[in-house]
Design a protein around this motif. Sequence first.
Motif, PDB file in Angstrom:
ATOM      1  N   PHE A  96       0.970  -1.282  -0.075  1.00  0.00           N
ATOM      2  CA  PHE A  96      -0.018  -0.007   0.061  1.00  0.00           C
ATOM      3  C   PHE A  96       0.876   1.306  -0.120  1.00  0.00           C
ATOM      4  O   PHE A  96       0.658   2.162  -0.752  1.00  0.00           O
ATOM      5  CB  PHE A  96      -0.996   0.017   1.225  1.00  0.00           C
ATOM      6  CG  PHE A  96      -2.164  -0.976   1.225  1.00  0.00           C
ATOM      7  CD1 PHE A  96      -2.533  -1.503   0.036  1.00  0.00           C
ATOM      8  CD2 PHE A  96      -2.417  -1.585   2.103  1.00  0.00           C
ATOM      9  CE1 PHE A  96      -3.563  -2.191  -0.368  1.00  0.00           C
ATOM     10  CE2 PHE A  96      -3.632  -2.510   2.425  1.00  0.00           C
ATOM     11  CZ  PHE A  96      -4.131  -2.925   1.019  1.00  0.00           C
ATOM     12  N   VAL A  97       1.677   1.305   0.790  1.00  0.00           N
ATOM     13  CA  VAL A  97       2.843   2.266   1.051  1.00  0.00           C
ATOM     14  C   VAL A  97       3.589   2.573  -0.289  1.00  0.00           C
ATOM     15  O   VAL A  97       3.377   3.688  -0.982  1.00  0.00           O
ATOM     16  CB  VAL A  97       3.926   2.213   2.017  1.00  0.00           C
ATOM     17  CG1 VAL A  97       4.676   3.504   2.117  1.00  0.00           C
ATOM     18  CG2 VAL A  97       2.939   2.111   3.540  1.00  0.00           C
ATOM     19  N   LEU A 118       3.271   5.896  -2.908  1.00  0.00           N
ATOM     20  CA  LEU A 118       4.514   6.717  -3.225  1.00  0.00           C
ATOM     21  C   LEU A 118       4.104   6.690  -4.845  1.00  0.00           C
ATOM     22  O   LEU A 118       4.741   7.740  -5.315  1.00  0.00           O
ATOM     23  CB  LEU A 118       5.405   6.148  -2.874  1.00  0.00           C
ATOM     24  CG  LEU A 118       6.049   6.282  -1.193  1.00  0.00           C
ATOM     25  CD1 LEU A 118       7.062   5.573  -0.884  1.00  0.00           C
ATOM     26  CD2 LEU A 118       6.029   7.740  -0.901  1.00  0.00           C
ATOM     27  N   MET A 119       4.303   5.489  -5.505  1.00  0.00           N
ATOM     28  CA  MET A 119       4.383   5.571  -7.089  1.00  0.00           C
ATOM     29  C   MET A 119       3.256   6.362  -7.687  1.00  0.00           C
ATOM     30  O   MET A 119       3.509   6.885  -8.318  1.00  0.00           O
ATOM     31  CB  MET A 119       4.369   3.905  -7.480  1.00  0.00           C
ATOM     32  CG  MET A 119       5.421   3.362  -6.984  1.00  0.00           C
ATOM     33  SD  MET A 119       5.578   1.725  -7.781  1.00  0.00           S
ATOM     34  CE  MET A 119       5.929   2.076  -9.601  1.00  0.00           C
ATOM     35  N   GLY A 129       1.891  13.077  -9.321  1.00  0.00           N
ATOM     36  CA  GLY A 129       1.848  14.462  -8.542  1.00  0.00           C
ATOM     37  C   GLY A 129       2.126  15.684  -9.159  1.00  0.00           C
ATOM     38  O   GLY A 129       1.904  15.922 -10.411  1.00  0.00           O
ATOM     39  N   PRO A 130       2.166  17.032  -8.512  1.00  0.00           N
ATOM     40  CA  PRO A 130       1.951  18.156  -9.239  1.00  0.00           C
ATOM     41  C   PRO A 130       3.208  18.558  -9.959  1.00  0.00           C
ATOM     42  O   PRO A 130       2.835  19.595 -10.974  1.00  0.00           O
ATOM     43  CB  PRO A 130       1.924  19.208  -7.708  1.00  0.00           C
ATOM     44  CG  PRO A 130       2.337  18.416  -6.726  1.00  0.00           C
ATOM     45  CD  PRO A 130       2.205  16.995  -7.014  1.00  0.00           C
ATOM     46  N   PHE A 131       4.301  18.035  -9.727  1.00  0.00           N
ATOM     47  CA  PHE A 131       5.183  18.212 -10.676  1.00  0.00           C
ATOM     48  C   PHE A 131       5.747  17.422 -11.908  1.00  0.00           C
ATOM     49  O   PHE A 131       6.597  17.321 -12.436  1.00  0.00           O
ATOM     50  CB  PHE A 131       6.610  18.678  -9.624  1.00  0.00           C
ATOM     51  CG  PHE A 131       6.274  19.425  -8.621  1.00  0.00           C
ATOM     52  CD1 PHE A 131       6.323  20.973  -8.909  1.00  0.00           C
ATOM     53  CD2 PHE A 131       6.173  19.292  -7.220  1.00  0.00           C
ATOM     54  CE1 PHE A 131       6.183  21.832  -7.627  1.00  0.00           C
ATOM     55  CE2 PHE A 131       6.204  20.053  -6.213  1.00  0.00           C
ATOM     56  CZ  PHE A 131       5.869  21.614  -6.753  1.00  0.00           C
ATOM     57  N   PHE A 176       1.321   2.714 -13.351  1.00  0.00           N
ATOM     58  CA  PHE A 176       1.725   1.491 -13.115  1.00  0.00           C
ATOM     59  C   PHE A 176       0.878   0.738 -12.102  1.00  0.00           C
ATOM     60  O   PHE A 176       0.539  -0.615 -12.225  1.00  0.00           O
ATOM     61  CB  PHE A 176       3.210   1.404 -12.880  1.00  0.00           C
ATOM     62  CG  PHE A 176       3.876   0.054 -12.595  1.00  0.00           C
ATOM     63  CD1 PHE A 176       4.135  -0.769 -13.543  1.00  0.00           C
ATOM     64  CD2 PHE A 176       4.059  -0.289 -10.952  1.00  0.00           C
ATOM     65  CE1 PHE A 176       4.632  -2.165 -13.102  1.00  0.00           C
ATOM     66  CE2 PHE A 176       4.787  -1.636 -10.832  1.00  0.00           C
ATOM     67  CZ  PHE A 176       4.847  -2.641 -11.813  1.00  0.00           C
ATOM     68  N   MET A 177       0.749   1.276 -11.038  1.00  0.00           N
ATOM     69  CA  MET A 177      -0.058   0.579  -9.809  1.00  0.00           C
ATOM     70  C   MET A 177      -1.260   0.056 -10.251  1.00  0.00           C
ATOM     71  O   MET A 177      -1.909  -0.959  -9.813  1.00  0.00           O
ATOM     72  CB  MET A 177      -0.102   1.358  -8.533  1.00  0.00           C
ATOM     73  CG  MET A 177       1.343   1.483  -8.113  1.00  0.00           C
ATOM     74  SD  MET A 177       2.111  -0.105  -7.433  1.00  0.00           S
ATOM     75  CE  MET A 177       1.101  -0.955  -6.570  1.00  0.00           C
ATOM     76  N   TYR A 178      -2.140   1.079 -10.830  1.00  0.00           N
ATOM     77  CA  TYR A 178      -3.446   0.512 -11.523  1.00  0.00           C
ATOM     78  C   TYR A 178      -3.267  -0.524 -12.171  1.00  0.00           C
ATOM     79  O   TYR A 178      -4.169  -1.264 -12.227  1.00  0.00           O
ATOM     80  CB  TYR A 178      -4.114   1.952 -12.352  1.00  0.00           C
ATOM     81  CG  TYR A 178      -5.489   1.623 -12.633  1.00  0.00           C
ATOM     82  CD1 TYR A 178      -6.573   1.877 -11.867  1.00  0.00           C
ATOM     83  CD2 TYR A 178      -5.736   1.134 -13.835  1.00  0.00           C
ATOM     84  CE1 TYR A 178      -7.894   1.609 -12.268  1.00  0.00           C
ATOM     85  CE2 TYR A 178      -7.080   0.906 -14.284  1.00  0.00           C
ATOM     86  CZ  TYR A 178      -8.048   1.252 -13.441  1.00  0.00           C
ATOM     87  OH  TYR A 178      -9.267   0.823 -14.024  1.00  0.00           O
TER      88      TYR A 178
END
Length: 323
Positions: free
Chosen positions: A246-247, A251-252, A258-260, A289-291
């Motif tokens: 999950f963590v 993160l991935m 992410g905003p950047f 990738f995680m999806y």
Amino acid sequence: MLSEISSWRGAQYLDSGWLGPAFVVMLTAFILVNIRRAGKGKDLYIRRIAGLNAIDEAVGRATEMGRPVLMVPGLSDTVNAIVVQALNIFSYVSRIAARFSNPILICCYSAAIYTVGQEVIRDVYQQEGAGDKYDADSVRFISDRQFAFAAGVSGLILREKAAATFFMGEFYAESLIFAETANSIGAIQIASSTEATQTPFFIAACDYVLIGDEFYAASAYLTRQPVLVGSLVGQDWCKVAIAATFVLGALMNSIQLGPFHHKEVSEQRVDTVVQPLEQPRLMKVSDTFMYQLFNPQEDKELKIDRPQKPGAATPTAGEGGGE
């Protein structure tokens, strides 16, 4: 090739991805490895559970006072996993009581539990070499009606002046009745309920409470049998692995979305085929990738031929409201 796959009986599971089977294999491996470690004499760590450590103290106090130990394996209608776990704990309590020749009382809500409880306690006394001290009346069937059972158990607590009480299993509205009654005579209480709504009442009125997994870990904690301890530690390892997944996924996804990191994509997945887009677009959650790892695509060409049951009517055009 696809026709050969579709004829295989387990082909319907091919579209579930590799992650689920991988976790099953990992859990099995963790359990087997830890059972082997425990079998070789490795001291596997299980954190201290105060409620279980207090069992010896509670029985010792009852012995000093010359008063019985009362146990209730919940209000289950049948002998299920919860009842078996409660009886495992009570067998340990009864074993200590048998060594000190201390009387016990087990109050049963179901006739089936009453029968099993008698056999379990009789075996405990015989294993301790105190078969002649076993009292068949120490395991009692009270009632299979909730508040009649609550009244009967409360009456026994008051009349017998139990010095220690153990409430383990499924409890409902009667939980506070038991706890307050035992508290009124100064009995030391150790309780656990599989019903989350009743746990706060036990916490308020009892001396020790087993919460959540502590109830199911009791057998391994008390007996230290390699199979039980290895299974418990192996499951803890798997929980850590799932939490780490999950963590890692969070993160991935944060890095990719992410905003950047407004990454533009020029391809999209349509079923199992990657097709170019006419114009690049911003990445969506479904592109990460995680999806894709947790949501594998299904191949539409994979068709499963399922044999029909004998006598089943074959649907024809126009039936069932279809066109």
